[in-house]
Design a protein around this motif. Structure first.
Motif, PDB file in Angstrom:
ATOM      1  N   PRO A 130      -9.945  10.797  -2.791  1.00 43.13           N
ATOM      2  CA  PRO A 130     -10.958  11.574  -3.532  1.00 43.13           C
ATOM      3  C   PRO A 130     -10.693  11.622  -5.036  1.00 43.13           C
ATOM      4  CG  PRO A 130      -9.504  13.035  -2.297  1.00 43.13           C
ATOM      5  CD  PRO A 130      -9.185  11.641  -1.858  1.00 43.13           C
ATOM      6  N   LEU A 131      -9.438  11.434  -5.468  1.00 41.45           N
ATOM      7  CA  LEU A 131      -9.142  11.524  -6.903  1.00 41.45           C
ATOM      8  C   LEU A 131      -9.493  10.240  -7.637  1.00 41.45           C
ATOM      9  CD1 LEU A 131      -7.868  13.002  -9.311  1.00 41.45           C
ATOM     10  CD2 LEU A 131      -5.645  12.083  -8.594  1.00 41.45           C
ATOM     11  N   THR A 132      -9.007   9.095  -7.141  1.00 44.79           N
ATOM     12  CA  THR A 132      -9.163   7.829  -7.861  1.00 44.79           C
ATOM     13  C   THR A 132     -10.323   6.983  -7.346  1.00 44.79           C
ATOM     14  OG1 THR A 132      -7.636   6.680  -6.365  1.00 44.79           O
ATOM     15  CG2 THR A 132      -6.688   7.795  -8.296  1.00 44.79           C
ATOM     16  N   GLY A 133     -10.826   7.286  -6.159  1.00 45.10           N
ATOM     17  CA  GLY A 133     -11.880   6.473  -5.580  1.00 45.10           C
ATOM     18  C   GLY A 133     -11.360   5.202  -4.926  1.00 45.10           C
ATOM     19  N   LEU A 134     -10.035   4.973  -4.956  1.00 39.30           N
ATOM     20  CA  LEU A 134      -9.461   3.795  -4.312  1.00 39.30           C
ATOM     21  C   LEU A 134      -9.386   3.992  -2.797  1.00 39.30           C
ATOM     22  CD1 LEU A 134      -6.416   3.121  -6.676  1.00 39.30           C
ATOM     23  CD2 LEU A 134      -8.614   1.939  -6.690  1.00 39.30           C
ATOM     24  N   SER A 135      -9.159   2.896  -2.092  1.00 33.03           N
ATOM     25  CA  SER A 135      -8.889   3.000  -0.657  1.00 33.03           C
ATOM     26  C   SER A 135      -7.650   3.864  -0.456  1.00 33.03           C
ATOM     27  CB  SER A 135      -8.657   1.609  -0.066  1.00 33.03           C
ATOM     28  OG  SER A 135      -9.784   0.768  -0.275  1.00 33.03           O
ATOM     29  N   ASN A 136      -7.685   4.710   0.591  1.00 31.23           N
ATOM     30  CA  ASN A 136      -6.506   5.519   0.877  1.00 31.23           C
ATOM     31  C   ASN A 136      -5.544   4.757   1.778  1.00 31.23           C
ATOM     32  OD1 ASN A 136      -7.735   5.603   3.372  1.00 31.23           O
ATOM     33  ND2 ASN A 136      -8.268   7.773   3.265  1.00 31.23           N
ATOM     34  N   ARG A 137      -4.482   5.431   2.195  1.00 35.73           N
ATOM     35  CA  ARG A 137      -3.470   4.770   3.028  1.00 35.73           C
ATOM     36  C   ARG A 137      -4.081   4.195   4.310  1.00 35.73           C
ATOM     37  NH1 ARG A 137       2.083   4.913   3.889  1.00 35.73           N
ATOM     38  NH2 ARG A 137       2.371   6.320   2.131  1.00 35.73           N
ATOM     39  N   LEU A 138      -5.001   4.950   4.931  1.00 34.57           N
ATOM     40  CA  LEU A 138      -5.605   4.493   6.182  1.00 34.57           C
ATOM     41  C   LEU A 138      -6.383   3.196   5.974  1.00 34.57           C
ATOM     42  CD1 LEU A 138      -6.445   4.867   9.127  1.00 34.57           C
ATOM     43  CD2 LEU A 138      -8.288   6.361   8.356  1.00 34.57           C
TER      44      LEU A 138
ATOM     45  N   LEU B  45      -5.438  -0.810 -12.744  1.00 36.04           N
ATOM     46  CA  LEU B  45      -5.102  -1.695 -11.622  1.00 36.04           C
ATOM     47  C   LEU B  45      -6.341  -2.395 -11.082  1.00 36.04           C
ATOM     48  CD1 LEU B  45      -2.516   0.507  -9.677  1.00 36.04           C
ATOM     49  CD2 LEU B  45      -2.060  -1.419 -11.195  1.00 36.04           C
ATOM     50  N   ASN B  46      -7.458  -1.672 -10.974  1.00 33.63           N
ATOM     51  CA  ASN B  46      -8.697  -2.281 -10.480  1.00 33.63           C
ATOM     52  C   ASN B  46      -9.159  -3.401 -11.397  1.00 33.63           C
ATOM     53  OD1 ASN B  46      -9.738  -1.607  -8.011  1.00 33.63           O
ATOM     54  ND2 ASN B  46     -10.580   0.338  -8.683  1.00 33.63           N
ATOM     55  N   GLU B  47      -9.066  -3.191 -12.699  1.00 34.02           N
ATOM     56  CA  GLU B  47      -9.502  -4.216 -13.645  1.00 34.02           C
ATOM     57  C   GLU B  47      -8.670  -5.484 -13.518  1.00 34.02           C
ATOM     58  OE1 GLU B  47      -9.307  -2.487 -17.483  1.00 34.02           O
ATOM     59  OE2 GLU B  47     -10.948  -1.043 -17.144  1.00 34.02           O
ATOM     60  N   ILE B  48      -7.381  -5.330 -13.279  1.00 33.02           N
ATOM     61  CA  ILE B  48      -6.500  -6.499 -13.208  1.00 33.02           C
ATOM     62  C   ILE B  48      -6.622  -7.214 -11.863  1.00 33.02           C
ATOM     63  CG2 ILE B  48      -4.079  -7.240 -13.261  1.00 33.02           C
ATOM     64  CD1 ILE B  48      -3.524  -4.929 -15.171  1.00 33.02           C
ATOM     65  N   VAL B  49      -6.756  -6.441 -10.779  1.00 34.30           N
ATOM     66  CA  VAL B  49      -6.619  -7.002  -9.424  1.00 34.30           C
ATOM     67  C   VAL B  49      -7.960  -7.347  -8.787  1.00 34.30           C
ATOM     68  CG1 VAL B  49      -5.711  -6.492  -7.112  1.00 34.30           C
ATOM     69  CG2 VAL B  49      -4.468  -5.743  -9.133  1.00 34.30           C
ATOM     70  N   SER B  50      -9.079  -6.870  -9.337  1.00 34.95           N
ATOM     71  CA  SER B  50     -10.370  -6.976  -8.652  1.00 34.95           C
ATOM     72  C   SER B  50     -10.727  -8.405  -8.238  1.00 34.95           C
ATOM     73  CB  SER B  50     -11.478  -6.410  -9.546  1.00 34.95           C
ATOM     74  OG  SER B  50     -11.509  -7.110 -10.782  1.00 34.95           O
ATOM     75  N   ASP B  51     -10.317  -9.409  -9.027  1.00 33.40           N
ATOM     76  CA  ASP B  51     -10.651 -10.805  -8.704  1.00 33.40           C
ATOM     77  C   ASP B  51      -9.657 -11.439  -7.743  1.00 33.40           C
ATOM     78  OD1 ASP B  51     -12.823 -10.671 -10.374  1.00 33.40           O
ATOM     79  OD2 ASP B  51     -11.732 -11.410 -12.132  1.00 33.40           O
ATOM     80  N   TYR B  52      -8.561 -10.735  -7.426  1.00 31.36           N
ATOM     81  CA  TYR B  52      -7.513 -11.345  -6.603  1.00 31.36           C
ATOM     82  C   TYR B  52      -7.256 -10.605  -5.294  1.00 31.36           C
ATOM     83  CZ  TYR B  52      -6.599 -13.187 -11.277  1.00 31.36           C
ATOM     84  OH  TYR B  52      -6.729 -13.751 -12.505  1.00 31.36           O
TER      85      TYR B  52
ATOM     86  N   VAL C 130      -6.838  -2.759  -4.193  1.00 31.54           N
ATOM     87  CA  VAL C 130      -5.827  -1.747  -4.526  1.00 31.54           C
ATOM     88  C   VAL C 130      -6.053  -0.528  -3.639  1.00 31.54           C
ATOM     89  CG1 VAL C 130      -4.797  -0.350  -6.347  1.00 31.54           C
ATOM     90  CG2 VAL C 130      -5.841  -2.549  -6.914  1.00 31.54           C
ATOM     91  N   ALA C 131      -4.980   0.071  -3.141  1.00 32.33           N
ATOM     92  CA  ALA C 131      -5.061   1.293  -2.329  1.00 32.33           C
ATOM     93  C   ALA C 131      -4.013   2.273  -2.849  1.00 32.33           C
ATOM     94  CB  ALA C 131      -4.833   0.993  -0.847  1.00 32.33           C
ATOM     95  N   ARG C 132      -4.397   3.567  -2.867  1.00 33.01           N
ATOM     96  CA  ARG C 132      -3.428   4.601  -3.226  1.00 33.01           C
ATOM     97  C   ARG C 132      -2.778   5.111  -1.948  1.00 33.01           C
ATOM     98  NH1 ARG C 132      -4.471  10.708  -5.518  1.00 33.01           N
ATOM     99  NH2 ARG C 132      -2.293  11.204  -5.932  1.00 33.01           N
TER     100      ARG C 132
ATOM    101  N   PHE D   6       1.059   3.038  -5.166  1.00 27.88           N
ATOM    102  CA  PHE D   6      -0.114   2.215  -4.934  1.00 27.88           C
ATOM    103  C   PHE D   6       0.306   0.942  -4.200  1.00 27.88           C
ATOM    104  CE2 PHE D   6      -0.889   4.773  -8.656  1.00 27.88           C
ATOM    105  CZ  PHE D   6      -2.205   5.179  -8.518  1.00 27.88           C
ATOM    106  N   MET D   7      -0.583   0.449  -3.333  1.00 30.02           N
ATOM    107  CA  MET D   7      -0.365  -0.811  -2.632  1.00 30.02           C
ATOM    108  C   MET D   7      -1.441  -1.800  -3.071  1.00 30.02           C
ATOM    109  SD  MET D   7      -0.109  -1.591   1.473  1.00 30.02           S
ATOM    110  CE  MET D   7      -1.853  -1.265   1.785  1.00 30.02           C
ATOM    111  N   ILE D   8      -1.038  -3.031  -3.377  1.00 29.98           N
ATOM    112  CA  ILE D   8      -1.953  -4.068  -3.854  1.00 29.98           C
ATOM    113  C   ILE D   8      -1.846  -5.258  -2.905  1.00 29.98           C
ATOM    114  CG2 ILE D   8      -2.561  -5.577  -5.766  1.00 29.98           C
ATOM    115  CD1 ILE D   8      -1.151  -3.547  -7.619  1.00 29.98           C
ATOM    116  N   ILE D   9      -2.985  -5.653  -2.309  1.00 32.81           N
ATOM    117  CA  ILE D   9      -3.038  -6.805  -1.407  1.00 32.81           C
ATOM    118  C   ILE D   9      -3.675  -7.953  -2.171  1.00 32.81           C
ATOM    119  CG2 ILE D   9      -3.827  -7.660   0.814  1.00 32.81           C
ATOM    120  CD1 ILE D   9      -4.192  -4.744   1.682  1.00 32.81           C
ATOM    121  N   LEU D  10      -2.895  -8.978  -2.459  1.00 39.41           N
ATOM    122  CA  LEU D  10      -3.401 -10.150  -3.187  1.00 39.41           C
ATOM    123  C   LEU D  10      -3.725 -11.250  -2.174  1.00 39.41           C
ATOM    124  CD1 LEU D  10      -0.922 -10.205  -6.220  1.00 39.41           C
ATOM    125  CD2 LEU D  10      -3.207  -9.204  -6.098  1.00 39.41           C
ATOM    126  N   ASP D  11      -4.814 -11.063  -1.409  1.00 40.36           N
ATOM    127  CA  ASP D  11      -5.159 -12.023  -0.364  1.00 40.36           C
ATOM    128  C   ASP D  11      -5.801 -13.282  -0.922  1.00 40.36           C
ATOM    129  OD1 ASP D  11      -7.252 -10.349  -1.131  1.00 40.36           O
ATOM    130  OD2 ASP D  11      -8.391 -10.784   0.690  1.00 40.36           O
TER     131      ASP D  11
END
Length: 822
Positions: free
Chosen positions: A396-404, A457-464, A467-469, A475-480
């Motif tokens: 709810p704070l950052t709007g990122l995906s949560n742990r789940l 983080l969203n600006e840097i990772v969005s194309d790769y 990001v999840a808080r 934070f966890m970043i999945i570079l799939d």
């Protein structure tokens, strides 16, 4: 002529069939009126039903969310539980009154029943915990009484010239250690991690109680029973208390099991209640379908009546009636039927246009009104459903995906690459020293900082990747979309660089950095838990190496992580078991040759590894948060030593004892309060103490640090900045700090005799310090050449192995009691 002839024939047909047509039109009009009335009545009922179900749905979602939050909370306050009972019970009753659905009411009753069971079990558990607390306190008092009687007994034996009982192992120490272990495990049970964990902890507490009973039964006095009569009475009383303790523990175990069962029933009733809401929504659609079918039935009846009238009008009126029916009835009805079928398919954007100015206009208006209301109502339901789903899967704070959601996403990526075993990377990021921001500026500023970091983080990772808080400042970043380690490292470097920018929070400039751990699928793991654990391990390795960087996972890091856990656990015990010690490294003024002070340095006398230096455990202490307790212990030990020296009559005039303060402690809210109390209790010691803070810690919140240092000096404390030359501060920044001392770092001192740049920096730094009337201390002096260069630059106060290694208190006192000359 044709028009007149046609008109004549129509008039003739109308006159001949006037009676039949009159009846026929009357029937048609009544049929249309019936259709209109049915449509208005049913649409009104449908809208009312939809409104009720929509309102009920929103209230159910709100209440379920509130109950879920209550389930997750650890409440031991009966007043809070009772207040929540009213706060949730009254809306549930209102929600039950809102709906006339019997099944919905039953689900509400079932939900209320399980909710009250949950409250009852919580209150009962609270009472059991209070009972255990009382028994625990009682047991503590009885141990004190037993210890008193045992000590009195031993003293009596000594006065009689007899030897002490239990010479090789003090039974009271074993009893106290077992009692403390029981207290810690009871405290762990209240953390409510999981049912199985609670059961294991309760079993362990029961075992510890059995051990305590065994200690008591084996604990006896070897003298005349009359002498030990009072001792044995206390021991029996304590045994009775332990048995009551075990009985209360069994009650706790039963209540914990009951509470988990009740929570399972509560979750099940919640799900059933939500299913009822879903069924009610489906019933609204079924109602719309029933409305369509009834209208089709009414329309079919009207058509049949019109057909009968038309046949009665014979051939003359057939053409006229056909034209009337086709133009004024069939065409609008067909459009109406098509519109109803589209409503059945949830196509609410249709707007019916019959092009009529008669009764069909009312039907057209009613249809369009119903379609509009249905669209608005279903749109509200979809919005509520989407909002509920979003809140369940996003922070709810950052709007990122949560742990789940982040964990689910990682699982999907693993599954997608399972057959091809395509490489992708997982980054685990933690903000360095984030707690200092919360402690110094408040949680609102910390939240703003997290939002800014999330956007970066969203600006840097969005194309790769995504990001999840994961919680807190992690934070966890999945570079799939990245399939090489080189590209992953480049992204990690970009993240580290981007997060070093200054942030402006509450009119203050804040600098932060990040520690990143990297692991690669499938080389470092093939399932979610292993990948996250290994990335987290690599992240902690980054912190260990100085933070503000990244580290790729290796198998050796797992062993190092285990070692860090061992050090962390041992460090907690070291404070309790008095395994820590303070050494003092002398500081000399080379102009006078006199001893001018010392720096207090903590040492750990590890029972297995021997004497450990701070470099071997300070990083772990900062990571785990125990650094604040370590600071308190060192400060208390140094103050006690100084007080002892004063009581011995030693002259400490013009001496200063430096005590290191960590950044976490320096920016903590309780620092000023603690120092104020110390100043009131021991003002004679304050003027002898110097508080040392690392340059890097000060730079993390420069403006607040300047205000804090000024406040400390006003209270009588001297302040020094340590490790000058290793941070990112400029000479102009140091110029603005109200300092007493500044210490050159050993890395600058090491190169001062061989590096022109380092020598130039030292000269410029010393020139500024002299203008500011701030004394400079050089640390890490190991060679005469280094000391000569520093004297040439204007630095005269030094410390290092060349003059003296850090000494235990006894060695330091020998120097202090001597002439105090170099």
């Amino acid at each position: 002529m044709k028009v007149s002839s046609l008109a004549a024939r129509l008039y003739a047909s109308i006159f001949i069939l006037l009676a039949i047509c009159g009846i026929g039109f009357y029937v048609v009009i009544r049929s249309l009126a019936s259709v209109e009335a049915t449509l208005e009545e049913r649409s009104s009922d449908h809208i009312q039903s939809l409104t009720q179900n929509s309102q009920a749905s929103r209230q159910v979602f709100d209440l379920v969310t509130r109950v879920q939050l209550l389930e997750q909370a650890i409440l031991y306050s009966e007043s809070v539980l009772i207040e929540e009972s009213f706060n949730i019970g009254e809306p549930l009753q209102a929600l039950k009154d809102l709906s006339d659905n019997g099944g919905f009411g039953e689900r509400i009753d079932e939900f209320v029943h399980n909710f009250h069971r949950f409250l009852g079990s919580s209150i009962t558990l609270n009472q059991v915990i209070k009972e255990i607390n009382k028994l625990d306190n009682r047991m503590g008092r009885e141990i004190e009484q037993l210890d008193f009687e045992y000590t009195d007994y031993q003293l009596g034996r000594q006065s009689d010239g007899e030897l002490f009982d239990h010479v090789f192992e003090d039974p009271m120490n074993m009893i106290r250690e077992t009692y403390l272990t029981i207290g810690k495990k009871i405290g762990s049970i209240r953390s409510r991690i999981a049912p199985e964990t609670e059961k294991v902890l309760i079993i362990e507490v029961q075992k510890e109680l059995d051990i305590l009973l065994l200690h008591l039964e084996n604990f006896h006095l070897s003298s005349d029973p009359k002498v030990a009569l009072e001792f044995n009475r206390s021991k029996k009383q304590m045994i009775r208390t332990i048995k009551k303790y075990k009985m209360s523990l069994r009650k706790m175990k039963a209540n914990l099991e009951q509470r988990w069962n009740v929570m399972d029933d509560l979750v099940e009733s919640q799900n059933l209640l939500l299913n009822v809401v879903k069924i009610n929504e489906e019933s609204v659609k079924s109602s719309a379908l029933g409305l369509k079918q009834q209208l089709e039935k009414n329309v079919a009846q009207s058509r049949a009546q019109v057909t009968i009238v038309t046949l009665g009008a014979l051939l003359v009126g057939l053409a006229f009636i056909y034209i009337v029916v086709s133009k004024h009835i069939n065409k609008p009805l067909n459009r109406l039927v098509r519109g109803l079928r589209k409503l059945e398919k949830s196509q609410f954007d249709l707007r019916l246009d019959l092009g009529r100015a008669d009764e069909w206009r009312s039907i057209e208006t009613a249809f369009n009104s119903m379609a509009r209301k249905l669209k608005e109502s279903y749109s509200q339901l979809d919005t509520e459903r989407e909002k509920f789903n979003y809140l369940a899967h996003h922070d709810p704070l950052t709007g990122l995906s949560n742990r789940l959601l982040g964990t689910l996403r990682l699982k999907e990526v693993i599954q997608a690459n399972k057959k091809t075993r395509k490489l992708f990377s997982l980054l685990y990021l933690d903000l360095d020293q984030f707690k200092n921001v919360n402690d110094s500026l408040g949680h609102d500023a910390g939240d703003n900082l997290l939002v800014n970091v999330a956007n970066t983080l969203n600006e840097i990772v969005s194309d790769y990747g995504v990001v999840a808080r994961m919680g807190g400042d992690e934070f966890m970043i999945i570079l799939d979309k990245v399939s090489s380690v080189t590209a992953t490292e480049a992204i990690a470097k970009s993240i580290n660089q981007a997060l070093r920018q200054p942030y402006f929070l509450n009119d203050k400039t804040i600098f932060v950095s990040s520690s990143i751990g990297i692991c690669v699928y499938p080389d470092h793991g093939e399932d979610v838990d292993v990948l996250i654990r290994n990335a987290d391990t690599a992240m902690y390795e980054t912190k260990k190496r100085g933070r503000d960087g990244y580290q790729i996972y290796t198998d050796n890091l797992t062993e190092e992580a285990k070692e860090r856990v061992s050090i962390s656990t041992g460090l907690h015990n070291a404070i309790d078991k008095s395994e820590l010690d303070v050494f003092y490294q002398p500081q000399y003024n080379l102009l006078t040759g006199k001893l001018v002070g010392a720096e207090a340095l903590v040492r750990w006398r590890h029972p297995e590894k021997g004497l450990l230096l701070p470099a071997e455990f300070i990083d772990v202490a900062e990571e785990t948060g125990i650094i604040s307790e370590l600071d308190d212990w060192v400060f208390g030990r140094v103050s006690a030593d100084v007080e002892s020296w004063l009581e011995q009559g030693l002259s400490l005039e013009s001496l200063r004892i430096s005590v290191n303060i960590s950044g976490r402690k320096f920016f903590s809210a309780e620092l000023i309060d603690c120092l104020d109390r110390f100043n009131e209790e021991k003002p004679e010691i304050v003027e002898l103490l110097t508080l040392e803070v690392h340059e890097q810690d000060v730079m993390k919140n420069a403006i607040y640090a300047r205000e804090l240092i000024q406040d400390l000096r006003t209270k009588g404390y001297k302040v020094a900045i340590d490790d000058i030359g290793t941070g990112r501060s400029s000479l102009s920044f140091l110029q603005g700090l109200p300092l007493d001392y500044m210490k050159l770092d050993r890395t600058v001192v090491h190169n001062v005799s061989s590096g022109e740049n380092d020598f130039a920096f030292v000269k410029a730094f010393l020139s500024l310090a002299h203008e500011l009337n701030v004394e400079v201390i050089a640390e890490g002096i190991e060679e005469e050449q280094q000391a000569n260069k520093l004297r040439e630059a204007g630095c005269h106060v030094m410390q290092g192995f060349m003059y003296s290694h850090p000494l235990p208190c006894g060695g330091w006192l020998e120097i202090l009691k001597s002439s105090r000359l170099l």
